[in-house]
Design an enzyme around this catalytic site. Structure first.
Site, short mmCIF file in Angstrom:
data_model
loop_
_atom_site.label_atom_id
_atom_site.label_comp_id
_atom_site.label_asym_id
_atom_site.label_seq_id
_atom_site.Cartn_x
_atom_site.Cartn_y
_atom_site.Cartn_z
N ARG A 60 0.87 -1.18 0.00
CA ARG A 60 0.00 0.00 0.00
C ARG A 60 0.91 1.22 0.00
O ARG A 60 1.79 1.34 0.84
CB ARG A 60 -0.88 -0.02 1.25
CG ARG A 60 -1.77 1.19 1.45
CD ARG A 60 -2.81 1.31 0.37
NE ARG A 60 -3.84 2.31 0.71
CZ ARG A 60 -3.68 3.62 0.54
NH1 ARG A 60 -2.55 4.11 0.06
NH2 ARG A 60 -4.67 4.43 0.87
N GLU A 68 -11.79 4.89 -4.96
CA GLU A 68 -12.06 3.45 -5.02
C GLU A 68 -12.53 3.03 -6.40
O GLU A 68 -13.25 3.75 -7.06
CB GLU A 68 -13.17 3.09 -4.03
CG GLU A 68 -12.85 3.33 -2.58
CD GLU A 68 -11.77 2.40 -2.06
OE1 GLU A 68 -11.56 1.34 -2.68
OE2 GLU A 68 -11.15 2.73 -1.04
N ARG A 112 -0.15 -5.67 4.84
CA ARG A 112 0.43 -5.07 3.64
C ARG A 112 1.68 -4.28 4.01
O ARG A 112 1.72 -3.62 5.07
CB ARG A 112 -0.57 -4.13 2.97
CG ARG A 112 -1.83 -4.80 2.52
CD ARG A 112 -2.78 -3.84 1.87
NE ARG A 112 -3.24 -2.78 2.76
CZ ARG A 112 -4.21 -1.91 2.44
NH1 ARG A 112 -4.78 -1.97 1.25
NH2 ARG A 112 -4.60 -0.99 3.29
#
Ligand SMILES: [Zn+2]
Length: 236
Positions: A60, A68, A112
């Site tokens: 990320r 989104e 992540r």
């Protein structure tokens, strides 16, 4: 050595140790270690998969948030500019060799990696280099992302805010005309996509239509032809 002399000696030694510790720490902060990786998959504008030390890692990007793209299974609706941001990241990063820089926190709660993605190794860690080589910054400069600062990962937060301001002032990407709600000047009639009821633009019920459901018509006939009927106030 008598005890009275020994204590100041110890103190001096302690101070020396402290100083040398600080020195090596600041040196390390000036030259962060970068890890070379290859981007193997782009999930969306700000999330990618990389091959790092022979392992697949989800990464990320720190400090930025792209709109989104739709995930019907998660109940997430498409946001304006989400697809463009994802497509841009795919074009720029997919199969590319990158250099990852970490900040204070290396992973989020989803496991992540959190990273600044350098497109080429920097000569120095200056604003000029950040602008030219960090992909997170490129997203901001081109209006594909907004700043999202999550402490403690704030190394480039001030620079990123500056880049975002630049993009906004130039109307780049998501800051440009299509993504921002148009002022309702031209439309004479306004309909609600969901209820199929339309109003004069000045009707107070017209103001309550959510931007997502709002449809504009140039005339009453146009609205009726599209299958809309006028509200009780606007009928007369
Ligand atoms: Zn009305």
């Amino acid at each position: 050595m008598r005890p009275k002399r020994f204590i100041p000696f110890l103190l001096a030694l302690f101070v020396l140790l402290l100083l040398s510790g600080c020195a090596s720490k600041s040196e390390a902060a000036g030259k962060p270690k970068l890890l070379q990786a290859v981007v193997t998959h782009v999930s969306d504008g700000d999330t990618v998969h990389v091959r790092l030390n022979g392992r697949d890692e989800r990464v990320r990007l720190i400090g930025v948030n792209t709109p989104e793209i739709s995930h019907p299974d998660l109940g997430i609706r498409e946001q304006p500019y989400g697809k463009q941001a994802a497509a841009y990241t795919r074009k720029r990063l997919l199969k590319r060799k990158v250099w990852l820089e970490f900040d204070v926190q290396q992973r989020d709660k989803y496991g992540r990696l959190l990273a600044y993605v350098w497109l080429s190794p920097p000569a120095a860690f200056t604003e000029k280099e950040v602008r030219a080589r960090i992909y997170n910054a490129e997203l901001l400069l081109n209006g594909y992302a907004q700043v999202m600062t999550v402490p403690p990962n704030v190394k480039y937060a001030d620079i990123f805010v500056k880049f975002q301001r630049e993009a906004r002032e130039k109307g780049k990407g998501l800051w440009g005309a299509p993504a921002v709600a148009k002022p309702a000047g031209k439309a004479l009639y306004v309909g609600n996509r969901r209820t199929k009821i339309f109003h004069r633009a000045g009707c107070r019920w017209a103001q309550k239509i959510s931007p997502a459901n709002r449809v504009e018509f140039g005339s009453r006939e146009e609205a009726i032809k599209a299958g809309y009927r006028p509200c009780r106030v606007c009928r007369s």
